[in-house]
Design a protein around this motif. Structure first.
Motif, short mmCIF file in Angstrom:
data_model
loop_
_atom_site.label_atom_id
_atom_site.label_comp_id
_atom_site.label_asym_id
_atom_site.label_seq_id
_atom_site.Cartn_x
_atom_site.Cartn_y
_atom_site.Cartn_z
N ALA A 158 32.62 59.71 51.41
CA ALA A 158 32.04 59.40 50.09
C ALA A 158 30.56 59.03 50.23
N ASN A 159 30.23 58.22 51.23
CA ASN A 159 28.83 57.82 51.43
C ASN A 159 27.96 59.03 51.77
N ALA A 160 28.50 59.93 52.60
CA ALA A 160 27.73 61.12 53.01
C ALA A 160 27.42 62.01 51.80
N ILE A 161 28.40 62.16 50.93
CA ILE A 161 28.20 63.01 49.74
C ILE A 161 27.15 62.37 48.82
N LYS A 162 27.26 61.06 48.59
CA LYS A 162 26.28 60.37 47.73
C LYS A 162 24.88 60.47 48.33
N TRP A 163 24.79 60.24 49.64
CA TRP A 163 23.50 60.30 50.34
C TRP A 163 22.87 61.69 50.21
N ALA A 164 23.69 62.71 50.40
CA ALA A 164 23.19 64.10 50.30
C ALA A 164 22.66 64.40 48.91
N ARG A 165 23.36 63.90 47.90
CA ARG A 165 22.92 64.16 46.52
C ARG A 165 21.63 63.41 46.21
N GLU A 166 21.52 62.17 46.68
CA GLU A 166 20.29 61.40 46.45
C GLU A 166 19.08 62.06 47.13
N ASN A 167 19.34 62.73 48.27
CA ASN A 167 18.26 63.39 49.01
C ASN A 167 18.16 64.89 48.73
N ARG A 168 19.04 65.36 47.85
CA ARG A 168 19.02 66.77 47.42
C ARG A 168 19.08 67.74 48.60
N ILE A 169 20.01 67.51 49.48
CA ILE A 169 20.18 68.46 50.58
C ILE A 169 21.61 69.03 50.53
N PRO A 170 21.77 70.27 51.00
CA PRO A 170 23.09 70.90 50.91
C PRO A 170 24.13 70.23 51.81
N ILE A 171 25.38 70.33 51.38
CA ILE A 171 26.51 69.68 52.06
C ILE A 171 27.45 70.74 52.61
N ARG A 172 27.95 70.52 53.82
CA ARG A 172 29.03 71.35 54.35
C ARG A 172 30.10 70.45 54.94
N ALA A 173 31.36 70.81 54.70
CA ALA A 173 32.48 70.10 55.32
C ALA A 173 32.90 70.88 56.55
N ARG A 174 33.29 70.17 57.61
CA ARG A 174 33.75 70.84 58.82
C ARG A 174 34.94 70.09 59.39
N SER A 175 35.93 70.87 59.84
CA SER A 175 37.15 70.25 60.36
C SER A 175 37.42 70.73 61.78
#
Length: 450
Positions: free
Chosen positions: A50-67
């Protein structure tokens, strides 16, 4: 290093570009999918996601999930300058024997779950590699040798926990957010949010089952394939069969799989194939169920294989005619010698086909078999010709296949939505619009909001 301004702090194990461990974090199973993200977050718990997603949106950078690091195309589990939310440290497994369910965190690899449950007397579905992450394989459908008995991996999914684009934790099951559960059963990973936990129904394993592996010389591939594609789709649904055909130079033909029954019965059921050509190796044996899982999930180290690959895939409604087999032959003659290139077939039917195409997001239910093919190369300068070889072969095979499997993506496919999802694509776009209206979770072939 430029520190970004943000109200939210990144938590978990955080590795920025330039930090120790960055190069190791960057490596995927397939070398040509490696990218240079700004930061990796190895989440230890749901709040880190959750923190990573919020941080990415505040900094306007793309997100990728990896498993599991098994993305087969570029820019799917990594992206230059973005954030990779890696869930591979989240590995809890909780089996409820009484109710026949298991809760697994999304960082588990398929082999770990299958082996852990087998040791406790339960069947967990798996594909053809133990190191694929349960996260991606489940969301895209999840095919494998047990599917004719227990369905796709996603058919056994009954609940999930997901973090949405606002960093909010959502539970989806048949009672709440049922549309998200529907979409997560075959709608592909990285489309709606980042999943952190899955709940599956599981069933008792037999004490023993039969495994088999038969090998033929490469030049017998046509007669073996012709026999296999007539036999495999209609054989007893307790029998799962994978057929692999390697490159002409240095490759051979291998059929392997399992039968949830006795060796005597397996020998009888397999005879239409084992009697073809001149097999050079033949193993058919009864094993305790935990050893069955070990036999079919031979060690497959994740990091990093030598070969880069280009894959493509589809589903066949009827046996390949000679014209299709001729195109296969041309591909296999051109594929790099002694490489991992080749064709892979998996039989369909049984439990997979008993589910309606609209009942889950996974649409391609009413087919005879699945087929994928890949070219492989080591030298980066050989990439273009090999990618072209795979995509030209798709063009030639197009009259004989329908659709494509989202977990074996091919970015050469234009307007890929209906190819991956059939007529479920428009409904998936509506679910996307509800859970991620601003298209925060996107990649080169992701589902756009309606």
């Amino acid at each position: 290093m430029l520190l970004l301004k943000s109200q939210t702090k990144l938590t978990g194990k955080v590795i920025f570009r330039g930090d120790p461990g960055y190069e190791a974090a960057r490596k995927n199973w397939d070398p040509h999918t490696d990218r240079f993200p700004k930061v990796f977050v190895f989440a230890q718990r749901t709040q880190d996601v959750a923190n990573a997603i919020k941080w990415a949106r505040e900094n306007r950078i793309p997100i990728r999930a990896r498993s599991g690091r098994h993305a087969l195309e570029t820019n799917l589990s990594q992206v230059n300058g973005g954030i990779v939310v890696d869930v591979s440290d989240m590995k809890k497994i909780k089996l409820d024997k009484k109710n026949g369910t298991v809760i697994v965190e999304t960082g588990n690899r398929v082999g770990r779950i299958a082996k852990s449950l087998a040791a406790q007397g339960f069947i967990a579905p798996f594909g053809d590699s133990p190191t694929v992450g349960i996260g991606g394989i489940t969301l895209g459908g999840g095919i494998g040798p047990l599917q004719r008995t227990i369905g796709l991996i996603s058919d056994n999914l009954i609940e999930l926990e997901m973090v949405d684009a606002n960093g909010k934790v959502i539970i989806a099951n048949h009672k709440q957010n049922a549309d998200l559960l529907w979409a997560s059963r075959g709608g592909g990973g990285g489309n709606f949010g980042i999943c952190t936990r899955y709940k599956f129904k599981v069933r008792r394993a037999p004490a023993k089952a039969t495994v088999y592996k038969v090998t033929w010389p490469w030049d017998q591939f046509e007669q073996v394939l012709k026999a296999w594609q007539r036999w495999a789709p209609s054989v007893d649904t307790r029998l799962g069969s994978e057929l692999n055909i390697g490159p002409k130079k240095g490759g051979n033909v291998t059929m392997e799989g399992l039968f949830l029954g006795s060796t005597e019965e397996a020998i009888r059921l397999l005879s239409p194939i084992t009697s073809i050509g001149t097999p050079t190796e033949k193993t058919i044996r009864l094993l305790p169920y935990p050893q069955v899982v070990n036999f079919l999930l031979a060690p497959d180290p994740v990091l990093t294989q030598r070969y880069s690959n280009q894959f493509s895939s589809g589903f066949a409604k009827c046996p390949f005619p000679n014209k299709a087999i001729k195109s296969m032959r041309e591909f296999l003659e051109k594929a790099e010698a002694n490489s991992t290139a080749g064709f892979f077939f998996l039989n369909w039917g049984g439990a997979v086909s008993r589910v309606s195409p609209k009942a889950t997001a996974f649409y391609w239910r009413k087919v005879k078999f699945y087929v994928e093919w890949n070219s492989s190369w080591i030298k980066p300068s050989d990439a273009a010709k090999n990618i072209t070889l795979t995509r030209n072969t798709r063009r030639k095979l197009q009259p004989f296949i329908v659709g494509s499997y989202i977990n074996v993506p091919d970015q050469g496919i234009k307007n890929s939505g209906p190819v991956y999802y059939g007529s479920n694509f428009s409904r998936l776009r509506k679910v996307k619009a509800k859970y991620d209206p601003n298209n925060v979770f996107n990649n080169p072939q992701s589902i756009p909001p309606a």
